[in-house]
Write a protein that holds these residues in place. Sequence first.
Motif, PDB file in Angstrom:
ATOM      1  N   SER A 393       0.855  -1.186   0.000  1.00 55.09           N
ATOM      2  CA  SER A 393       0.000   0.000   0.000  1.00 55.09           C
ATOM      3  C   SER A 393       0.890   1.235   0.000  1.00 55.09           C
ATOM      4  O   SER A 393       2.126   1.123   0.008  1.00 55.09           O
ATOM      5  CB  SER A 393      -0.912   0.000   1.230  1.00 55.09           C
ATOM      6  OG  SER A 393      -0.136   0.108   2.412  1.00 55.09           O
ATOM      7  N   SER A 394       0.288   2.397  -0.018  1.00 55.22           N
ATOM      8  CA  SER A 394       1.074   3.628   0.026  1.00 55.22           C
ATOM      9  C   SER A 394       0.409   4.608   0.981  1.00 55.22           C
ATOM     10  O   SER A 394      -0.786   4.518   1.267  1.00 55.22           O
ATOM     11  CB  SER A 394       1.193   4.248  -1.363  1.00 55.22           C
ATOM     12  OG  SER A 394      -0.077   4.657  -1.839  1.00 55.22           O
ATOM     13  N   SER A 395       1.198   5.541   1.473  1.00 55.56           N
ATOM     14  CA  SER A 395       0.700   6.626   2.317  1.00 55.56           C
ATOM     15  C   SER A 395       1.387   7.913   1.900  1.00 55.56           C
ATOM     16  O   SER A 395       2.510   7.887   1.374  1.00 55.56           O
ATOM     17  CB  SER A 395       0.981   6.343   3.800  1.00 55.56           C
ATOM     18  OG  SER A 395       0.170   5.289   4.276  1.00 55.56           O
ATOM     19  N   GLY A 396       0.736   9.033   2.159  1.00 56.82           N
ATOM     20  CA  GLY A 396       1.299  10.319   1.754  1.00 56.82           C
ATOM     21  C   GLY A 396       2.363  10.845   2.680  1.00 56.82           C
ATOM     22  O   GLY A 396       3.188  11.665   2.291  1.00 56.82           O
ATOM     23  N   ASN A 397       2.374  10.354   3.935  1.00 56.63           N
ATOM     24  CA  ASN A 397       3.367  10.815   4.901  1.00 56.63           C
ATOM     25  C   ASN A 397       3.528   9.772   6.003  1.00 56.63           C
ATOM     26  O   ASN A 397       2.752   8.814   6.098  1.00 56.63           O
ATOM     27  CB  ASN A 397       2.978  12.167   5.491  1.00 56.63           C
ATOM     28  CG  ASN A 397       1.610  12.123   6.162  1.00 56.63           C
ATOM     29  OD1 ASN A 397       1.419  11.443   7.168  1.00 56.63           O
ATOM     30  ND2 ASN A 397       0.636  12.829   5.586  1.00 56.63           N
ATOM     31  N   ILE A 398       4.523   9.961   6.834  1.00 58.38           N
ATOM     32  CA  ILE A 398       4.859   8.959   7.845  1.00 58.38           C
ATOM     33  C   ILE A 398       3.751   8.797   8.882  1.00 58.38           C
ATOM     34  O   ILE A 398       3.459   7.689   9.345  1.00 58.38           O
ATOM     35  CB  ILE A 398       6.216   9.284   8.539  1.00 58.38           C
ATOM     36  CG1 ILE A 398       6.612   8.170   9.519  1.00 58.38           C
ATOM     37  CG2 ILE A 398       6.182  10.631   9.230  1.00 58.38           C
ATOM     38  CD1 ILE A 398       6.746   6.799   8.905  1.00 58.38           C
ATOM     39  N   HIS A 399       3.066   9.868   9.232  1.00 59.43           N
ATOM     40  CA  HIS A 399       2.006   9.780  10.238  1.00 59.43           C
ATOM     41  C   HIS A 399       0.838   8.932   9.733  1.00 59.43           C
ATOM     42  O   HIS A 399       0.300   8.098  10.472  1.00 59.43           O
ATOM     43  CB  HIS A 399       1.541  11.180  10.647  1.00 59.43           C
ATOM     44  CG  HIS A 399       2.579  11.952  11.389  1.00 59.43           C
ATOM     45  ND1 HIS A 399       3.455  12.813  10.773  1.00 59.43           N
ATOM     46  CD2 HIS A 399       2.917  11.955  12.716  1.00 59.43           C
ATOM     47  CE1 HIS A 399       4.279  13.331  11.671  1.00 59.43           C
ATOM     48  NE2 HIS A 399       3.968  12.837  12.857  1.00 59.43           N
ATOM     49  N   ASP A 400       0.459   9.135   8.472  1.00 58.13           N
ATOM     50  CA  ASP A 400      -0.611   8.312   7.894  1.00 58.13           C
ATOM     51  C   ASP A 400      -0.190   6.845   7.814  1.00 58.13           C
ATOM     52  O   ASP A 400      -0.995   5.938   8.054  1.00 58.13           O
ATOM     53  CB  ASP A 400      -0.972   8.817   6.491  1.00 58.13           C
ATOM     54  CG  ASP A 400      -1.739  10.128   6.538  1.00 58.13           C
ATOM     55  OD1 ASP A 400      -2.152  10.538   7.636  1.00 58.13           O
ATOM     56  OD2 ASP A 400      -1.899  10.766   5.466  1.00 58.13           O
ATOM     57  N   ALA A 401       1.073   6.606   7.459  1.00 57.82           N
ATOM     58  CA  ALA A 401       1.572   5.229   7.356  1.00 57.82           C
ATOM     59  C   ALA A 401       1.526   4.527   8.714  1.00 57.82           C
ATOM     60  O   ALA A 401       1.104   3.373   8.824  1.00 57.82           O
ATOM     61  CB  ALA A 401       2.999   5.230   6.812  1.00 57.82           C
ATOM     62  N   LEU A 402       1.947   5.224   9.760  1.00 60.34           N
ATOM     63  CA  LEU A 402       1.932   4.637  11.105  1.00 60.34           C
ATOM     64  C   LEU A 402       0.505   4.391  11.578  1.00 60.34           C
ATOM     65  O   LEU A 402       0.213   3.353  12.194  1.00 60.34           O
ATOM     66  CB  LEU A 402       2.665   5.558  12.085  1.00 60.34           C
ATOM     67  CG  LEU A 402       4.176   5.702  11.890  1.00 60.34           C
ATOM     68  CD1 LEU A 402       4.747   6.729  12.860  1.00 60.34           C
ATOM     69  CD2 LEU A 402       4.895   4.370  12.053  1.00 60.34           C
ATOM     70  N   LEU A 403      -0.374   5.330  11.280  1.00 66.08           N
ATOM     71  CA  LEU A 403      -1.769   5.178  11.696  1.00 66.08           C
ATOM     72  C   LEU A 403      -2.419   3.977  11.017  1.00 66.08           C
ATOM     73  O   LEU A 403      -3.181   3.223  11.641  1.00 66.08           O
ATOM     74  CB  LEU A 403      -2.542   6.460  11.370  1.00 66.08           C
ATOM     75  CG  LEU A 403      -3.935   6.597  11.999  1.00 66.08           C
ATOM     76  CD1 LEU A 403      -3.839   6.540  13.522  1.00 66.08           C
ATOM     77  CD2 LEU A 403      -4.586   7.897  11.543  1.00 66.08           C
ATOM     78  N   LYS A 404      -2.093   3.767   9.733  1.00 68.83           N
ATOM     79  CA  LYS A 404      -2.628   2.634   8.983  1.00 68.83           C
ATOM     80  C   LYS A 404      -2.162   1.314   9.617  1.00 68.83           C
ATOM     81  O   LYS A 404      -2.946   0.366   9.771  1.00 68.83           O
ATOM     82  CB  LYS A 404      -2.164   2.706   7.527  1.00 68.83           C
ATOM     83  CG  LYS A 404      -2.732   1.638   6.621  1.00 68.83           C
ATOM     84  CD  LYS A 404      -2.136   1.728   5.227  1.00 68.83           C
ATOM     85  CE  LYS A 404      -2.518   3.020   4.538  1.00 68.83           C
ATOM     86  NZ  LYS A 404      -2.021   3.057   3.134  1.00 68.83           N
ATOM     87  N   ILE A 405      -0.896   1.243  10.003  1.00 68.34           N
ATOM     88  CA  ILE A 405      -0.370   0.031  10.643  1.00 68.34           C
ATOM     89  C   ILE A 405      -1.047  -0.181  12.000  1.00 68.34           C
ATOM     90  O   ILE A 405      -1.434  -1.298  12.348  1.00 68.34           O
ATOM     91  CB  ILE A 405       1.167   0.120  10.796  1.00 68.34           C
ATOM     92  CG1 ILE A 405       1.837   0.059   9.422  1.00 68.34           C
ATOM     93  CG2 ILE A 405       1.693  -0.991  11.697  1.00 68.34           C
ATOM     94  CD1 ILE A 405       3.319   0.387   9.437  1.00 68.34           C
ATOM     95  N   LYS A 406      -1.212   0.884  12.751  1.00 67.48           N
ATOM     96  CA  LYS A 406      -1.813   0.793  14.086  1.00 67.48           C
ATOM     97  C   LYS A 406      -3.245   0.284  14.021  1.00 67.48           C
ATOM     98  O   LYS A 406      -3.677  -0.524  14.858  1.00 67.48           O
ATOM     99  CB  LYS A 406      -1.770   2.162  14.765  1.00 67.48           C
ATOM    100  CG  LYS A 406      -2.265   2.151  16.200  1.00 67.48           C
ATOM    101  CD  LYS A 406      -2.122   3.522  16.831  1.00 67.48           C
ATOM    102  CE  LYS A 406      -2.583   3.496  18.288  1.00 67.48           C
ATOM    103  NZ  LYS A 406      -2.417   4.825  18.936  1.00 67.48           N
ATOM    104  N   LYS A 407      -4.001   0.740  13.013  1.00 66.29           N
ATOM    105  CA  LYS A 407      -5.405   0.331  12.888  1.00 66.29           C
ATOM    106  C   LYS A 407      -5.542  -1.154  12.559  1.00 66.29           C
ATOM    107  O   LYS A 407      -6.546  -1.781  12.891  1.00 66.29           O
ATOM    108  CB  LYS A 407      -6.091   1.165  11.799  1.00 66.29           C
ATOM    109  CG  LYS A 407      -6.435   2.578  12.246  1.00 66.29           C
ATOM    110  CD  LYS A 407      -7.123   3.349  11.130  1.00 66.29           C
ATOM    111  CE  LYS A 407      -7.531   4.742  11.597  1.00 66.29           C
ATOM    112  NZ  LYS A 407      -8.164   5.523  10.497  1.00 66.29           N
ATOM    113  N   GLY A 408      -4.531  -1.707  11.908  1.00 69.37           N
ATOM    114  CA  GLY A 408      -4.633  -3.111  11.483  1.00 69.37           C
ATOM    115  C   GLY A 408      -3.857  -4.083  12.336  1.00 69.37           C
ATOM    116  O   GLY A 408      -3.727  -5.258  11.971  1.00 69.37           O
ATOM    117  N   SER A 409      -3.311  -3.632  13.482  1.00 73.84           N
ATOM    118  CA  SER A 409      -2.457  -4.520  14.264  1.00 73.84           C
ATOM    119  C   SER A 409      -2.479  -4.156  15.738  1.00 73.84           C
ATOM    120  O   SER A 409      -2.729  -3.004  16.116  1.00 73.84           O
ATOM    121  CB  SER A 409      -1.021  -4.434  13.747  1.00 73.84           C
ATOM    122  OG  SER A 409      -0.136  -5.145  14.579  1.00 73.84           O
ATOM    123  N   LEU A 410      -2.189  -5.151  16.559  1.00 74.51           N
ATOM    124  CA  LEU A 410      -2.107  -4.930  18.005  1.00 74.51           C
ATOM    125  C   LEU A 410      -0.713  -4.505  18.450  1.00 74.51           C
ATOM    126  O   LEU A 410      -0.513  -4.099  19.591  1.00 74.51           O
ATOM    127  CB  LEU A 410      -2.523  -6.207  18.750  1.00 74.51           C
ATOM    128  CG  LEU A 410      -3.972  -6.656  18.552  1.00 74.51           C
ATOM    129  CD1 LEU A 410      -4.212  -7.989  19.246  1.00 74.51           C
ATOM    130  CD2 LEU A 410      -4.933  -5.596  19.067  1.00 74.51           C
TER     131      LEU A 410
END
Length: 435
Positions: A393-410
């Motif tokens: 997948s892709s994200s526009g910035n590091i904060h969005d990328a981290l948030l995406k990982i956090k939402k899908g993982s414990l």
Amino acid sequence: MTTFKNILERLENLHPKKIDLSLLRLRKLLLKLGNPHLDLPPVIHIAGTNGKGSVTSFLRSIFESSGYSVNVYTSPHLIKFNERIRIKSKLISNRLLGELLQECEIVNSGESITFFEITTAAAFLAFSREKSDILIIETGLGGRFDATNVIRKPILSVLTPISIDHTNLLGNSLSKIAIEKLGIIKRNSNAVISQQNRHIRKLIRDYTKKKNVKIYEEGFEWKIIEKDYEKKHFLLSFKKKKIYFPFPNLYGDHQIENAAVAASSALAQKAFVISEQSISNGIKKTIWPARMQNLEGGKLSQYIGNNFDIWLDGGHNLHACEAMLRVLNKWKGEKIYLILGMIEGKDPINFISKLSSSVSSVTILPIKDHLHINLQQIKNILINKPNFNLKLSSSGNIHDALLKIKKGSLGGKILICGSLYLAGEILKADGYNVN
């Protein structure tokens, strides 16, 4: 008011962004400046594909621990340009940097020159006027036509591991790249050679024999003969003498190897007295950001929470990828998420493929102010690899990328890598202060 940042912006526009390896433009400018590159303290010159920045940092710390004043030239910078030029171990001041850049700009009179060449000229001016006991210089890329290679014979040349990189500039084979890197080694000089491919070893021996160079080669004049992970030290054999040195604080086995290169270099040079204790102290004190750096306690860790462990590495080629893989193998049993940003011209497919069995997903990030590889480019290549099942997948910035990982993982470990330019952006977002 003109600042050094304004001058840097102007200098970037003097020459097309495309790198054009040549020493003629720089020699012409240096002549007008009074040839500052011929009025330098003793130099250690370092080239290679991987590890040269870490080796430079280890050597700086070793000489500092020995009581010597040290000037250093490295590239690229992570957060601010001043990182490239250290005067007696301190980052060059904005005032001095601005004065030197302006002087070079005026003397150059708008003639075509690359950004790296004119800023290297400014560095040589700094080093000739603010002299230290020792000057440590890291090449930008290549060696033979690298802007740093206008210097006279160094007291020691160091070659770190050579692998495939910058093929558009250095050649499309390991042999061609090695010949370019070998270009820093001057006739009748001394050189430390780190671990190399067997074919490259022969090429180096043939080259240095013709140049009458005394070499200290890994596996022969020096080598690591033991790594003790409980006592956290390694045993170095240097010319049949066995010496224990501590593991560095930099993470990963590859940093133990880089520390051994630096220790061997300190022992091989004859211009300065360096004790074994000073080498040990220097290795322990070395700090080098974006080299398997744990971002624990920074703004990004606070943003994503305690269940995730964020690591940052500027590695961008297959040799660096193999070093990362050795680290990832130690993290087995944990979820690992890869965040990747690469500039155009790199090889994201093989890079991702090597790590694919160890990671749960890959998030592609853009790199500010650089032509970078996007997700669609990667997908277009992966169409021909039907067995590639990794989630991309892709994200526009590091904060969005981290948030995406956090939402899908414990929880788990997050490795951010692929470019030193990206690493600089991440460190800035994390609130890291380079000094």
